[in-house]
Enzyme design. Structure first.
Site, PDB file in Angstrom:
ATOM      1  N   TYR A  20     101.215  67.266  77.636  1.00 47.61           N
ATOM      2  CA  TYR A  20     101.018  68.065  76.414  1.00 47.61           C
ATOM      3  C   TYR A  20      99.758  68.917  76.539  1.00 47.61           C
ATOM      4  O   TYR A  20      99.779  70.132  76.349  1.00 47.61           O
ATOM      5  CB  TYR A  20     100.905  67.138  75.193  1.00 47.61           C
ATOM      6  N   GLU A  48      92.920  68.344  72.486  1.00 44.59           N
ATOM      7  CA  GLU A  48      93.397  67.545  73.619  1.00 44.59           C
ATOM      8  C   GLU A  48      93.123  68.253  74.949  1.00 44.59           C
ATOM      9  O   GLU A  48      93.074  67.626  75.997  1.00 44.59           O
ATOM     10  CB  GLU A  48      94.903  67.290  73.493  1.00 44.59           C
ATOM     11  N   SER A 104      94.585  73.101  71.172  1.00 41.85           N
ATOM     12  CA  SER A 104      94.292  71.724  70.748  1.00 41.85           C
ATOM     13  C   SER A 104      93.045  71.147  71.419  1.00 41.85           C
ATOM     14  O   SER A 104      92.778  71.417  72.599  1.00 41.85           O
ATOM     15  CB  SER A 104      95.497  70.851  71.112  1.00 41.85           C
TER      16      SER A 104
HETATM   17  P1  NAP Z   1     104.407  69.099  63.995  1.00 43.82           P
HETATM   18  O1  NAP Z   1     104.337  68.536  62.615  1.00 43.82           O
HETATM   19  O2  NAP Z   1     104.892  68.241  65.101  1.00 43.82           O
HETATM   20  O3  NAP Z   1     105.346  70.409  63.924  1.00 43.82           O
HETATM   21  C1  NAP Z   1     105.829  71.030  65.087  1.00 43.82           C
HETATM   22  C2  NAP Z   1     106.822  72.096  64.708  1.00 43.82           C
HETATM   23  O4  NAP Z   1     107.334  72.694  65.919  1.00 43.82           O
HETATM   24  C3  NAP Z   1     108.062  71.599  63.940  1.00 43.82           C
HETATM   25  O5  NAP Z   1     108.416  72.575  62.986  1.00 43.82           O
HETATM   26  C4  NAP Z   1     109.131  71.509  65.016  1.00 43.82           C
HETATM   27  O6  NAP Z   1     110.448  71.633  64.527  1.00 43.82           O
HETATM   28  C5  NAP Z   1     108.775  72.733  65.847  1.00 43.82           C
HETATM   29  N1  NAP Z   1     109.306  72.694  67.222  1.00 43.82           N
HETATM   30  C6  NAP Z   1     109.178  71.690  68.125  1.00 43.82           C
HETATM   31  N2  NAP Z   1     109.784  72.029  69.276  1.00 43.82           N
HETATM   32  C7  NAP Z   1     110.319  73.259  69.098  1.00 43.82           C
HETATM   33  C8  NAP Z   1     111.088  74.127  69.921  1.00 43.82           C
HETATM   34  N3  NAP Z   1     111.433  73.794  71.155  1.00 43.82           N
HETATM   35  N4  NAP Z   1     111.473  75.330  69.414  1.00 43.82           N
HETATM   36  C9  NAP Z   1     111.149  75.676  68.146  1.00 43.82           C
HETATM   37  N5  NAP Z   1     110.427  74.896  67.303  1.00 43.82           N
HETATM   38  C10 NAP Z   1     110.022  73.697  67.786  1.00 43.82           C
HETATM   39  O7  NAP Z   1     103.002  69.665  64.441  1.00 43.82           O
HETATM   40  P2  NAP Z   1     101.717  70.060  63.546  1.00 43.82           P
HETATM   41  O8  NAP Z   1     100.853  68.880  63.401  1.00 43.82           O
HETATM   42  O9  NAP Z   1     102.153  70.820  62.356  1.00 43.82           O
HETATM   43  O10 NAP Z   1     100.957  71.032  64.565  1.00 43.82           O
HETATM   44  C11 NAP Z   1     101.212  72.435  64.576  1.00 43.82           C
HETATM   45  C12 NAP Z   1     100.759  73.001  65.911  1.00 43.82           C
HETATM   46  O11 NAP Z   1      99.382  72.758  66.093  1.00 43.82           O
HETATM   47  C13 NAP Z   1     101.456  72.415  67.130  1.00 43.82           C
HETATM   48  O12 NAP Z   1     101.570  73.435  68.086  1.00 43.82           O
HETATM   49  C14 NAP Z   1     100.472  71.358  67.626  1.00 43.82           C
HETATM   50  O13 NAP Z   1     100.649  71.136  69.003  1.00 43.82           O
HETATM   51  C15 NAP Z   1      99.166  72.031  67.303  1.00 43.82           C
HETATM   52  N6  NAP Z   1      98.021  71.152  67.018  1.00 43.82           N
HETATM   53  C16 NAP Z   1      98.123  70.191  66.070  1.00 43.82           C
HETATM   54  C17 NAP Z   1      97.018  69.423  65.758  1.00 43.82           C
HETATM   55  C18 NAP Z   1      97.057  68.362  64.677  1.00 43.82           C
HETATM   56  O14 NAP Z   1      96.137  67.541  64.629  1.00 43.82           O
HETATM   57  N7  NAP Z   1      98.048  68.377  63.803  1.00 43.82           N
HETATM   58  C19 NAP Z   1      95.803  69.644  66.437  1.00 43.82           C
HETATM   59  C20 NAP Z   1      95.743  70.652  67.388  1.00 43.82           C
HETATM   60  C21 NAP Z   1      96.851  71.419  67.671  1.00 43.82           C
HETATM   61  P3  NAP Z   1     111.277  70.332  63.979  1.00 43.82           P
HETATM   62  O15 NAP Z   1     110.888  70.187  62.545  1.00 43.82           O
HETATM   63  O16 NAP Z   1     112.678  70.752  64.172  1.00 43.82           O
HETATM   64  O17 NAP Z   1     110.866  69.173  64.824  1.00 43.82           O
HETATM   65  O1  F7E Z   2      96.797  59.472  68.568  1.00 41.57           O
HETATM   66  C1  F7E Z   2      95.678  56.165  69.623  1.00 41.57           C
HETATM   67  C2  F7E Z   2      96.212  57.100  70.668  1.00 41.57           C
HETATM   68  O2  F7E Z   2      99.136  60.298  68.323  1.00 41.57           O
HETATM   69  C3  F7E Z   2      95.424  59.385  68.301  1.00 41.57           C
HETATM   70  C4  F7E Z   2      98.523  65.683  67.849  1.00 41.57           C
HETATM   71  O3  F7E Z   2      98.567  66.354  66.618  1.00 41.57           O
HETATM   72  O4  F7E Z   2      96.136  65.528  67.739  1.00 41.57           O
HETATM   73  C5  F7E Z   2      97.317  64.760  67.869  1.00 41.57           C
HETATM   74  O5  F7E Z   2      97.310  64.063  69.113  1.00 41.57           O
HETATM   75  C6  F7E Z   2      94.806  58.236  69.090  1.00 41.57           C
HETATM   76  C7  F7E Z   2      95.199  58.228  70.576  1.00 41.57           C
HETATM   77  O6  F7E Z   2      97.176  61.862  67.989  1.00 41.57           O
HETATM   78  C8  F7E Z   2      98.504  54.232  68.408  1.00 41.57           C
HETATM   79  O7  F7E Z   2      96.267  56.457  71.942  1.00 41.57           O
HETATM   80  C9  F7E Z   2      96.478  53.838  69.085  1.00 41.57           C
HETATM   81  O8  F7E Z   2      94.078  57.921  71.360  1.00 41.57           O
HETATM   82  O9  F7E Z   2      97.641  60.196  66.288  1.00 41.57           O
HETATM   83  P1  F7E Z   2      97.779  60.437  67.744  1.00 41.57           P
HETATM   84  P2  F7E Z   2      96.668  62.624  69.293  1.00 41.57           P
HETATM   85  O10 F7E Z   2      97.240  62.057  70.513  1.00 41.57           O
HETATM   86  O11 F7E Z   2      95.184  62.703  69.200  1.00 41.57           O
HETATM   87  C10 F7E Z   2      95.919  66.495  68.784  1.00 41.57           C
HETATM   88  C11 F7E Z   2      94.644  67.246  68.483  1.00 41.57           C
HETATM   89  C12 F7E Z   2      97.100  67.360  69.022  1.00 41.57           C
HETATM   90  O12 F7E Z   2      96.972  68.510  69.445  1.00 41.57           O
HETATM   91  C13 F7E Z   2      98.430  66.696  68.986  1.00 41.57           C
HETATM   92  O13 F7E Z   2      99.477  67.658  68.779  1.00 41.57           O
HETATM   93  O14 F7E Z   2      95.300  57.015  68.550  1.00 41.57           O
HETATM   94  N1  F7E Z   2      96.662  55.182  69.138  1.00 41.57           N
HETATM   95  N2  F7E Z   2      97.593  53.242  68.639  1.00 41.57           N
HETATM   96  C14 F7E Z   2      97.911  55.468  68.728  1.00 41.57           C
HETATM   97  N3  F7E Z   2      98.569  56.632  68.590  1.00 41.57           N
HETATM   98  C15 F7E Z   2      99.834  56.597  68.131  1.00 41.57           C
HETATM   99  N4  F7E Z   2     100.496  57.759  67.945  1.00 41.57           N
HETATM  100  N5  F7E Z   2     100.459  55.412  67.820  1.00 41.57           N
HETATM  101  C16 F7E Z   2      99.841  54.199  67.955  1.00 41.57           C
HETATM  102  O15 F7E Z   2     100.411  53.152  67.673  1.00 41.57           O
END
Ligand code: NAP
Ligand code: F7E
Length: 345
Positions: free
Chosen positions: A151, A129, A127
């Site tokens: 995270y 992050e 990520s």
């Molecule tokens: P998501 O919608 O939160 O999906 C996470 C998945 O992981 C869900 O299927 C969840 O199951 C499963 N899971 C959570 N804890 C688990 C555990 N202990 N054992 C087995 N399965 C578990 O995330 P996403 O947005 O699709 O992201 C996919 C991956 O990419 C994640 O690893 C995330 O950290 C990473 N990532 C995401 C982004 C982004 O912007 N979306 C960016 C960079 C990296 P349930 O359905 O049961 O909750």
């Molecule tokens: O926050 C700000 C918050 O929770 C984005 C995950 O997929 O992308 C995701 O992580 C920004 C942050 O995503 C609210 O403080 C303001 O600065 O949508 P987010 P994230 O934290 O960037 C990365 C790449 C991953 O890997 C992660 O798995 O928005 N923000 N107000 C808020 N965020 C949330 N959630 N809710 C608010 O009300």
């Protein structure tokens, strides 16, 4: 020719659903893992119409024996490890669980591959992050990590253990360092979908106000459907390597909310001064968006923007959906669901 077999952990999440759809279209046999619970989270796979094309197996990232059993049973060609506790805010409340799942969970899978069959290819969902706070420049694969949450720190471990198993044991293991990617299938806890779903609910009279945390944070937001293509491409190269996937554009949460509100039909006026600005609906003079300190994080990342030149050059990958279209796609989808009386999950 024999069908390729892929195991997708986290298939019930946003990326899992889009990746499964892509791989099914490419002729793969797909096994997807879910967590055993009282109610299964299958709505994304249902929405894409692919629920019946997937074989499900239960897998918990905290259970090594569980992971080993699944891999032994299906002997996949490729494993995509998308499962994770992916909500940054929650990682401050559940840091130990997050580290168990997002850091050690990766190691459990890699160890299982090493024991069972080193020819299985492995993808790790790293990520942006991991870069954390630092610079407003575009980040690339060589940029320094300064993770700012449990995270992100867990993801740094997952990233480096993937590199280590590649270097130490010659396993085809790679990480995609993905910047934020969103879609109508995004969970409503993440800010983009929280904004589109809540504003649509305000318009349909089900909610009154949208409360946000730090709306000055800037992110490089792309479309999840584009990003899973890049993930698959990383796994089809001759030599495993880690790549950034990003759009190269940054926008603030405030910009996202303002555009979403406009597309829904609100005429917003921002009042007050930073950091206490609030948005009023011009036609009713009611406050529509305001700050709530509850949504601030103990340490946040204020700016993230990526440089995906390497993916463009070596994988021929580039995102197709632009920021404005992404917001529109998400708003339209939530509007459609609300019209059908559906819960915006
Ligand atoms: P998501 O919608 O939160 O999906 C996470 C998945 O992981 C869900 O299927 C969840 O199951 C499963 N899971 C959570 N804890 C688990 C555990 N202990 N054992 C087995 N399965 C578990 O995330 P996403 O947005 O699709 O992201 C996919 C991956 O990419 C994640 O690893 C995330 O950290 C990473 N990532 C995401 C982004 C982004 O912007 N979306 C960016 C960079 C990296 P349930 O359905 O049961 O909750
Ligand atoms: O926050 C700000 C918050 O929770 C984005 C995950 O997929 O992308 C995701 O992580 C920004 C942050 O995503 C609210 O403080 C303001 O600065 O949508 P987010 P994230 O934290 O960037 C990365 C790449 C991953 O890997 C992660 O798995 O928005 N923000 N107000 C808020 N965020 C949330 N959630 N809710 C608010 O009300």
């Amino acid at each position: 020719m024999k069908k390729k077999v892929a195991l997708i952990t986290g298939i019930t999440g946003q990326d899992g659903a889009y990746l499964a759809n892509l791989l099914l279209n490419k002729g793969y046999k797909i096994y997807g893992t879910y967590r055993r619970s009282s109610s299964l989270n299958l709505w994304r796979l249902e929405e894409l119409g692919i629920l019946d094309s997937i074989e499900f197996l239960s897998l918990e990232l905290l259970e090594k024996s569980n992971i080993e059993r699944v891999i032994r049973l299906i002997q996949p060609d490729e494993i995509y490890n998308l499962a994770a506790q992916s909500f940054v805010s929650l990682s401050f409340e559940n840091p130990i669980y997050t580290a168990q799942a997002d850091a050690l969970g990766v190691l459990r899978i890699l160890e299982s591959i090493r024991m069972i069959n080193k020819k299985i290819k492995f993808y790790q969902a790293s990520s942006s992050e991991m870069f954390g706070e630092g610079t407003s420049k575009k980040l690339n694969e060589g940029s320094r990590f300064h993770p700012r949450s449990p995270y992100a720190i867990s993801k740094v471990f997952g990233h480096y253990i993937t590199v280590n198993y590649r270097e130490a044991y010659g396993i085809f293991a790679c990480s995609g360092i993905l910047f934020n990617h969103e879609s109508p299938l995004r969970g409503t806890e993440f800010v983009t979908r929280k904004i589109t779903s809540t504003l649509v609910e305000i318009q349909s009279g089900r909610k009154k106000i949208l409360e946000l945390g730090n709306y000055y944070a800037r992110r490089d937001w792309g479309f999840a459907g584009d990003f899973v293509e890049g993930i698959w491409k990383m796994m089809q190269t001759d030599k495993p390597k880690d790549y950034i996937l990003a759009t190269g554009e940054d926008h603030s949460v405030k910009e996202f909310a303002t555009l979403a509100a406009k597309l829904i039909g609100f005429d917003l006026i921002w009042k007050g001064s930073k950091p206490n600005e609030y948005a009023v609906d011009k036609s009713t003079n009611k406050i529509l968006i305001k700050k709530n300190n509850e949504y601030y994080r103990p340490s946040d990342v204020s700016f993230l923007k990526g440089n995906a030149q390497a993916a463009r050059k070596h994988l021929d990958w580039k995102p197709k959906v632009k920021f404005k279209d992404l917001v529109k796609i998400m708003v339209e989808s939530d509007k459609k669901k609300a019209l059908k009386g559906k819960i915006l999950n």
